[in-house]
Structures are given as structure tokens and as C-alpha cells.
Enzyme design. Structure first.
Site, PDB file in Angstrom:
ATOM      1  N   ALA A 122      47.893  12.359  70.866  1.00  0.00           N
ATOM      2  CA  ALA A 122      48.410  13.042  72.287  1.00  0.00           C
ATOM      3  C   ALA A 122      49.954  12.619  72.508  1.00  0.00           C
ATOM      4  O   ALA A 122      50.185  11.699  72.523  1.00  0.00           O
ATOM      5  CB  ALA A 122      47.268  12.966  73.235  1.00  0.00           C
ATOM      6  N   GLY A 123      50.424  13.767  72.909  1.00  0.00           N
ATOM      7  CA  GLY A 123      52.055  13.401  73.726  1.00  0.00           C
ATOM      8  C   GLY A 123      52.851  14.160  72.754  1.00  0.00           C
ATOM      9  O   GLY A 123      53.944  14.532  73.475  1.00  0.00           O
ATOM     10  N   LEU A 124      52.810  14.254  71.635  1.00  0.00           N
ATOM     11  CA  LEU A 124      53.641  15.329  70.822  1.00  0.00           C
ATOM     12  C   LEU A 124      53.583  16.696  71.038  1.00  0.00           C
ATOM     13  O   LEU A 124      54.517  17.376  70.879  1.00  0.00           O
ATOM     14  CB  LEU A 124      53.889  14.886  69.501  1.00  0.00           C
ATOM     15  CG  LEU A 124      54.584  13.742  68.785  1.00  0.00           C
ATOM     16  CD1 LEU A 124      54.635  13.545  67.576  1.00  0.00           C
ATOM     17  CD2 LEU A 124      56.097  14.097  69.140  1.00  0.00           C
ATOM     18  N   ASN A 174      58.798   5.571  77.223  1.00  0.00           N
ATOM     19  CA  ASN A 174      58.515   6.810  77.737  1.00  0.00           C
ATOM     20  C   ASN A 174      57.949   6.659  79.309  1.00  0.00           C
ATOM     21  O   ASN A 174      57.154   5.852  79.581  1.00  0.00           O
ATOM     22  CB  ASN A 174      57.896   7.904  77.172  1.00  0.00           C
ATOM     23  CG  ASN A 174      56.334   7.921  77.382  1.00  0.00           C
ATOM     24  OD1 ASN A 174      56.125   8.495  78.451  1.00  0.00           O
ATOM     25  ND2 ASN A 174      55.469   7.519  76.588  1.00  0.00           N
ATOM     26  N   SER A 225      47.622   6.104  81.009  1.00  0.00           N
ATOM     27  CA  SER A 225      49.014   6.282  81.051  1.00  0.00           C
ATOM     28  C   SER A 225      49.463   5.652  82.093  1.00  0.00           C
ATOM     29  O   SER A 225      49.066   5.318  83.382  1.00  0.00           O
ATOM     30  CB  SER A 225      49.138   7.656  81.252  1.00  0.00           C
ATOM     31  OG  SER A 225      50.723   7.919  81.585  1.00  0.00           O
ATOM     32  N   ASN A 238      52.252   6.116  83.631  1.00  0.00           N
ATOM     33  CA  ASN A 238      53.298   6.708  84.467  1.00  0.00           C
ATOM     34  C   ASN A 238      52.772   7.754  85.365  1.00  0.00           C
ATOM     35  O   ASN A 238      53.375   8.388  85.937  1.00  0.00           O
ATOM     36  CB  ASN A 238      53.754   7.721  83.370  1.00  0.00           C
ATOM     37  CG  ASN A 238      54.699   6.825  82.192  1.00  0.00           C
ATOM     38  OD1 ASN A 238      55.265   5.938  82.570  1.00  0.00           O
ATOM     39  ND2 ASN A 238      54.677   7.117  80.985  1.00  0.00           N
ATOM     40  N   LYS A 253      40.797   6.892  76.315  1.00  0.00           N
ATOM     41  CA  LYS A 253      41.829   6.149  75.874  1.00  0.00           C
ATOM     42  C   LYS A 253      42.206   5.098  76.993  1.00  0.00           C
ATOM     43  O   LYS A 253      42.312   5.491  78.148  1.00  0.00           O
ATOM     44  CB  LYS A 253      43.003   7.323  75.821  1.00  0.00           C
ATOM     45  CG  LYS A 253      44.230   6.694  75.163  1.00  0.00           C
ATOM     46  CD  LYS A 253      45.256   7.676  74.866  1.00  0.00           C
ATOM     47  CE  LYS A 253      46.396   7.252  73.741  1.00  0.00           C
ATOM     48  NZ  LYS A 253      47.345   8.187  73.336  1.00  0.00           N
ATOM     49  N   THR A 259      54.686   7.691  67.400  1.00  0.00           N
ATOM     50  CA  THR A 259      56.353   7.259  67.397  1.00  0.00           C
ATOM     51  C   THR A 259      56.421   7.098  65.806  1.00  0.00           C
ATOM     52  O   THR A 259      57.763   7.453  65.560  1.00  0.00           O
ATOM     53  CB  THR A 259      56.476   6.100  67.913  1.00  0.00           C
ATOM     54  OG1 THR A 259      55.907   6.193  69.471  1.00  0.00           O
ATOM     55  CG2 THR A 259      58.248   5.632  67.987  1.00  0.00           C
TER      56      THR A 259
END
Length: 336
Positions: free
Chosen positions: A59-61, A108, A172, A174, A210, A312
Site C-alpha cells: 500500500a502507498g504507491l 515520507n 502509520s 503520520n 499492518k 521503495t
């Protein structure tokens, strides 16, 4: 000129641009050229999950589920989109991605930018059943701590029909208060709500958790014990790291956000190894963090993973890395 040389030249040019802009441009080219990478794949089953191969997209892209077919084309065996929140949100202020090129890593602090579950749901409906689709869900940034469970539940209700697995993102660094869900009482409230909802329906996607790479051993012990005693299907190890020691070693200790890429590999592998000793055998372990070549991919399985995801490494190495890994996976070959 070979594909690898072309990608390295393109990457060099893209890396002259701000990270989010260059990512958007690379997604445009992915739409144009992903079909050239497409190879025929058969399916295999890992602990009840039907996939094309053991390497998935983390996940993320593809936060807004716009590139599912394209990532399938370049060879991923399963694809996870998101993180998706109930309402659309911008995320944290830009700039919010920093390349750490010498370490082949990223910092990020995105903060779940996405178009919201209602908009994204319309795309999930169109995904081919041939693709193993995961949907990563989380709360909006402004949601009060006592209301987090409602955000997860709302997202689950909207997406479960279209997902092969749903990932509950509690890790996360963030989003405010998110890692408080590693507290066992808070954690139980979320998983009990999701599992109760799943049991009401015929369609029952697998549910993964996660987790953070930055917790103490006693936290992992309590989490895994709870997961073992529940119908949760597995864990994803791990999210980005907010470790101050790690960030200071990379000269970004003064900046917000989490580390991914090669710099995450050691801490992610350490936790993978630790959790493997605790978790029940029937649970699925998905490992992510520091996959840059065939050796780092294989290392995850040696430490106990059932499946592996990449994020990444794809940004730094390009689509050919997916093909190289899949081609060299002996288990995939033996199931083809």
C-alpha cells in the site's frame, strides 16, 4: 538500449523533480508502457489466499486505486491499494517525501492523502477477479481517538465486497493517535468491530493487521497473542519507521515522517523474526521493508514470511526488478 538502462536514465531525470511530481509522471508512463512487461502467470494458493506469485505491491504507491491493472501487468502477484479513509483528505503539507538517495530510502510524512472511500469504491468494482486485491483502510486525520473504530468500520463496509484482503492500518507514524491502537484494549475494539461485521456477510475477505516496527517486545507479544486468539488472518510486517535513532543516523532526525527502503530492512527483519516465533502457523505473514533484489526477497522467507511486498525498491529499481524476482522464485516456478 535495454529496458534497465532506459529506466536508469528516466529515473535520473525524474529524480531532478520533486518526489511527488516525479511519482505522478512515472505513473503516467506506467499507464502507457506496462503492457510491454506483461507475462502469463498461473495462480497458486498460500494459506487459502489465491495469488499469481508471492511478490505483492505494498500500500502507498496506488493510494486511489487508479493503477491496479498496470501493476498487475508488470508482474505483481497481489496488489494492495490505499490507505483509504472515509472522507477525502489532502494529507500533510508538502513537501512530504524526501529521497535519501545514498541510502536508497525514503522519508515520507504523507498522512493518508486520498480521494475518500466513496470515490475509490467505484474503481474497486471494476477490478478483474483474476487479480488478488488488497484494500488498506485507516481513519481520517481529524477523527477523535474514541471514534477511530467507526472510521475503520465505515471503510470496511464500503470495500469488503471487492477485496480479497482488507488491511487494518494501525501503524502509520503520520496520522495522530494511530499508533495508540497498538494498545491492546484499543486494538481489540477495532478488530472485534471488523470481525463482527465480516461475520454478517457471505463475502469474507481475509483481514490483516499492518504493524509498526518501532514497538517494544511486550507490545508485539500482546498484539500477537490477541491475533492468535481471534479470526484475524495475518499480519503485515512492517510499516515505515519513526525511530529517532534511525532518522538521526540518516541526518533527518529533525524532520517528520517514517523511513522506508534499504534503511528499514534490518529493523523490519528483526521484528519479522521475533513475530514468527509467536504467531500461530495458520496465520499469514506478509513481510515488507528493504526489498531491492532477489537476495533480500529470499531473506524474508528464510525469516518466516509467507508473502512479500515491495514499495521503495520499485521506485529506485523500476519494473524490471519485479520480473527478476518473480523469475527467480523457485516456489513460483514449481507451481506454474
Amino acid at each position: 538500449m535495454g529496458k534497465l538502462k532506459i529506466y536508469k536514465l528516466a529515473r535520473k531525470l525524474l529524480f531532478l523533480l520533486p518526489p511527488e511530481l516525479s511519482q505522478n509522471i512515472s505513473h503516467f508512463f506506467l499507464k502507457l508502457f506496462s503492457g510491454f512487461y506483461k507475462i502469463k502467470q498461473t495462480h497458486l494458493h498460500v494459506k487459502g489466499m489465491r495469488i499469481k506469485n508471492r511478490l505483492g505491491l505494498a500500500a502507498g504507491l496506488d493510494k486511489n486505486a487508479r493503477l491496479i491493472n498496470e501493476f498487475d501487468n508488470i508482474g505483481f502477484g497481489f496488489i494492495e491499494v490505499g490507505t483509504i479513509t472515509p472522507k477525502a483528505q489532502y494529507g500533510n503539507p508538502k513537501p512530504r517525501i524526501k529521497r535519501l538517495i545514498s541510502n536508497e530510502s525514503l522519508l515520507n510524512s504523507l498522512g493518508f492523502p486520498n480521494e475518500g472511500v466513496k470515490a475509490i469504491k467505484s474503481r474497486l468494482k471494476k477490478v478483474s477477479e483474476d487479480i488478488c486485491l488488497g484494500v488498506n483502510i485507516g481513519p481520517n486525520k481529524e477523527t477523535a481517538p474514541e471514534e477511530l473504530v467507526n472510521d475503520y468500520l465505515l471503510c470496511y463496509k464500503e470495500v469488503f465486497e471487492y477485496a480479497d484482503f482488507v488491511t487494518i492500518n494501525i501503524s502509520s507514524p503520520n496520522t495522530p493517535n494511530l499508533r495508540s491502537l497498538h494498545n491492546i484494549e484499543n486494538f481489540k475494539a477495532v478488530i472485534n468491530a471488523i470481525l463482527s461485521e465480516r461475520n454478517k456477510h457471505q463475502k469474507k475477505p481475509k483481514v490483516f493487521i499492518k504493524i509498526s516496527p518501532d514497538e517494544q517486545s511486550n507490545i508485539y507479544k500482546d498484539l500477537i497473542e490477541t491475533i492468535n486468539n481471534s479470526e484475524i488472518d495475518g499480519v503485515i510486517i512492517s510499516n515505515t519507521s519513526n525511530s529517532q535513532n534511525l532518522k538521526e543516523s540518516l541526518n533527518v532526525g529533525h524532520l517528520p515522517g517514517g523511513i522506508s527502503g534499504k534503511s528499514l530492512k534490518n529493523s523490519s527483519n528483526k521484528i519479522l523474526k521475533e513475530i514468527k516465533t509467536m504467531i500461530n502457523e495458520e496465520k499469514i505473514i506478509v513481510a515488507v521493508g528493504g526489498i531491492f533484489d532477489v537476495d533480500s526477497y529470499n531473506e524474508k522467507f528464510e525469516l518466516g514470511a509467507d508473502l512479500v511486498q515491495m514499495y521503495t525498491g520499485l521506485i529506485y529499481e523500476g519494473p524490471n526488478l519485479v520480473k527478476r524476482i518473480v523469475k527467480n522464485d523457485k516456489q513460483i516456478s514449481s507451481n506454474s
